[in-house]
Design a protein around this motif. Sequence first.
Motif, PDB file in Angstrom:
ATOM      1  N   GLN A   1      23.639  29.327  27.010  1.00  0.00           N
ATOM      2  CA  GLN A   1      22.859  29.792  28.145  1.00  0.00           C
ATOM      3  C   GLN A   1      22.048  28.634  28.717  1.00  0.00           C
ATOM      4  N   VAL A   2      22.045  28.522  30.024  1.00  0.00           N
ATOM      5  CA  VAL A   2      21.312  27.471  30.716  1.00  0.00           C
ATOM      6  C   VAL A   2      20.248  28.097  31.599  1.00  0.00           C
ATOM      7  N   GLN A   3      19.073  27.524  31.593  1.00  0.00           N
ATOM      8  CA  GLN A   3      17.989  28.010  32.441  1.00  0.00           C
ATOM      9  C   GLN A   3      17.386  26.864  33.235  1.00  0.00           C
ATOM     10  N   LEU A   4      16.964  27.180  34.451  1.00  0.00           N
ATOM     11  CA  LEU A   4      16.220  26.255  35.291  1.00  0.00           C
ATOM     12  C   LEU A   4      14.834  26.844  35.513  1.00  0.00           C
ATOM     13  N   VAL A   5      13.816  26.096  35.177  1.00  0.00           N
ATOM     14  CA  VAL A   5      12.442  26.578  35.312  1.00  0.00           C
ATOM     15  C   VAL A   5      11.693  25.644  36.253  1.00  0.00           C
ATOM     16  N   GLU A   6      11.132  26.239  37.297  1.00  0.00           N
ATOM     17  CA  GLU A   6      10.439  25.469  38.324  1.00  0.00           C
ATOM     18  C   GLU A   6       8.931  25.566  38.145  1.00  0.00           C
ATOM     19  N   SER A   7       8.245  24.583  38.702  1.00  0.00           N
ATOM     20  CA  SER A   7       6.787  24.607  38.737  1.00  0.00           C
ATOM     21  C   SER A   7       6.319  23.757  39.905  1.00  0.00           C
ATOM     22  N   GLY A   8       5.062  23.975  40.299  1.00  0.00           N
ATOM     23  CA  GLY A   8       4.451  23.081  41.261  1.00  0.00           C
ATOM     24  C   GLY A   8       4.218  23.624  42.659  1.00  0.00           C
ATOM     25  N   GLY A   9       4.601  24.858  42.927  1.00  0.00           N
ATOM     26  CA  GLY A   9       4.350  25.401  44.250  1.00  0.00           C
ATOM     27  C   GLY A   9       2.874  25.719  44.438  1.00  0.00           C
ATOM     28  N   GLY A  10       2.525  26.167  45.642  1.00  0.00           N
ATOM     29  CA  GLY A  10       1.152  26.540  45.903  1.00  0.00           C
ATOM     30  C   GLY A  10       0.814  26.515  47.377  1.00  0.00           C
ATOM     31  N   LEU A  11      -0.476  26.529  47.646  1.00  0.00           N
ATOM     32  CA  LEU A  11      -1.000  26.540  49.011  1.00  0.00           C
ATOM     33  C   LEU A  11      -1.589  25.174  49.331  1.00  0.00           C
ATOM     34  N   VAL A  12      -1.226  24.636  50.486  1.00  0.00           N
ATOM     35  CA  VAL A  12      -1.727  23.326  50.887  1.00  0.00           C
ATOM     36  C   VAL A  12      -1.937  23.331  52.395  1.00  0.00           C
ATOM     37  N   GLN A  13      -2.854  22.514  52.852  1.00  0.00           N
ATOM     38  CA  GLN A  13      -3.094  22.408  54.290  1.00  0.00           C
ATOM     39  C   GLN A  13      -2.044  21.514  54.940  1.00  0.00           C
ATOM     40  N   SER A  14      -1.860  21.721  56.219  1.00  0.00           N
ATOM     41  CA  SER A  14      -0.927  20.899  56.976  1.00  0.00           C
ATOM     42  C   SER A  14      -1.277  19.418  56.813  1.00  0.00           C
ATOM     43  N   GLY A  15      -0.260  18.602  56.553  1.00  0.00           N
ATOM     44  CA  GLY A  15      -0.473  17.188  56.304  1.00  0.00           C
ATOM     45  C   GLY A  15      -0.626  16.830  54.844  1.00  0.00           C
ATOM     46  N   GLY A  16      -0.759  17.837  54.015  1.00  0.00           N
ATOM     47  CA  GLY A  16      -0.948  17.606  52.592  1.00  0.00           C
ATOM     48  C   GLY A  16       0.356  17.375  51.846  1.00  0.00           C
ATOM     49  N   SER A  17       0.245  17.288  50.524  1.00  0.00           N
ATOM     50  CA  SER A  17       1.396  16.991  49.680  1.00  0.00           C
ATOM     51  C   SER A  17       1.477  17.965  48.516  1.00  0.00           C
ATOM     52  N   CYS A  95      15.331  25.610  42.883  1.00  0.00           N
ATOM     53  CA  CYS A  95      16.048  24.529  42.237  1.00  0.00           C
ATOM     54  C   CYS A  95      17.488  24.991  41.980  1.00  0.00           C
ATOM     55  N   TYR A  96      18.431  24.061  42.093  1.00  0.00           N
ATOM     56  CA  TYR A  96      19.848  24.366  41.897  1.00  0.00           C
ATOM     57  C   TYR A  96      20.488  23.241  41.087  1.00  0.00           C
ATOM     58  N   ALA A  97      21.404  23.615  40.205  1.00  0.00           N
ATOM     59  CA  ALA A  97      22.123  22.604  39.435  1.00  0.00           C
ATOM     60  C   ALA A  97      23.525  23.087  39.101  1.00  0.00           C
ATOM     61  N   GLU A  98      24.432  22.141  39.062  1.00  0.00           N
ATOM     62  CA  GLU A  98      25.807  22.408  38.619  1.00  0.00           C
ATOM     63  C   GLU A  98      25.904  21.919  37.183  1.00  0.00           C
ATOM     64  N   ARG A 106      33.313  24.777  31.857  1.00  0.00           N
ATOM     65  CA  ARG A 106      33.446  24.845  33.308  1.00  0.00           C
ATOM     66  C   ARG A 106      32.101  24.526  33.941  1.00  0.00           C
ATOM     67  N   VAL A 107      32.131  23.937  35.130  1.00  0.00           N
ATOM     68  CA  VAL A 107      30.906  23.633  35.859  1.00  0.00           C
ATOM     69  C   VAL A 107      30.495  24.891  36.636  1.00  0.00           C
ATOM     70  N   LEU A 108      29.328  25.426  36.301  1.00  0.00           N
ATOM     71  CA  LEU A 108      28.839  26.655  36.925  1.00  0.00           C
ATOM     72  C   LEU A 108      27.560  26.364  37.688  1.00  0.00           C
ATOM     73  N   ASP A 109      27.266  27.232  38.648  1.00  0.00           N
ATOM     74  CA  ASP A 109      26.056  27.087  39.454  1.00  0.00           C
ATOM     75  C   ASP A 109      24.900  27.837  38.801  1.00  0.00           C
ATOM     76  N   TYR A 110      23.742  27.165  38.745  1.00  0.00           N
ATOM     77  CA  TYR A 110      22.537  27.791  38.199  1.00  0.00           C
ATOM     78  C   TYR A 110      21.390  27.626  39.198  1.00  0.00           C
ATOM     79  N   TRP A 111      20.514  28.643  39.199  1.00  0.00           N
ATOM     80  CA  TRP A 111      19.369  28.655  40.100  1.00  0.00           C
ATOM     81  C   TRP A 111      18.080  28.881  39.326  1.00  0.00           C
ATOM     82  N   GLY A 112      17.012  28.272  39.816  1.00  0.00           N
ATOM     83  CA  GLY A 112      15.696  28.580  39.294  1.00  0.00           C
ATOM     84  C   GLY A 112      15.190  29.882  39.889  1.00  0.00           C
ATOM     85  N   GLN A 113      14.012  30.299  39.432  1.00  0.00           N
ATOM     86  CA  GLN A 113      13.456  31.583  39.846  1.00  0.00           C
ATOM     87  C   GLN A 113      12.783  31.520  41.210  1.00  0.00           C
TER      88      GLN A 113
END
Length: 121
Positions: A1-17, A95-98, A106-113
């Motif tokens: 079983q393969v999992q993709l786990v994402e982090s780092g989203g949020g709220l930012v003002q225009s021009g931010g990073s 996030c996406y990975a093959e 076999r090469v399968l497609d996986y997606w983060g949440q």
Amino acid sequence: QVQLVESGGGLVQSGGSLRLSCAASGSIWSIHDMAWYRQTPGKQRDLVATAYSDGSTTYVDSVKGRFTIFRDNAKNTVSLQMNSLKPEDTAVYYCYAEVASYSDLRVLDYWGQGTQVTVSS
């Protein structure tokens, strides 16, 4: 079983990073291409940036010069550094990975949440 786990989203003002990260885990044999997509309500999921297995990268025109995709093959991670953010970048980022796993070569497609990025004006 393969999992993709994402982090780092949020709220930012225009021009931010923001920096998004994605870690692949599980019985991974090999990872081919990795990418970030984004989706807004009622619309299709669109490709933002790709980090290919040969080290090359590509970007959709709307983010060129502002976003950078990084890939760490030793850690099975892919990140997206987003600078000069605009309100139109607001979306859920995926996030996406093959991946070929030990149990299924076999090469399968996986997606983060998905992780929400909101840019306020």
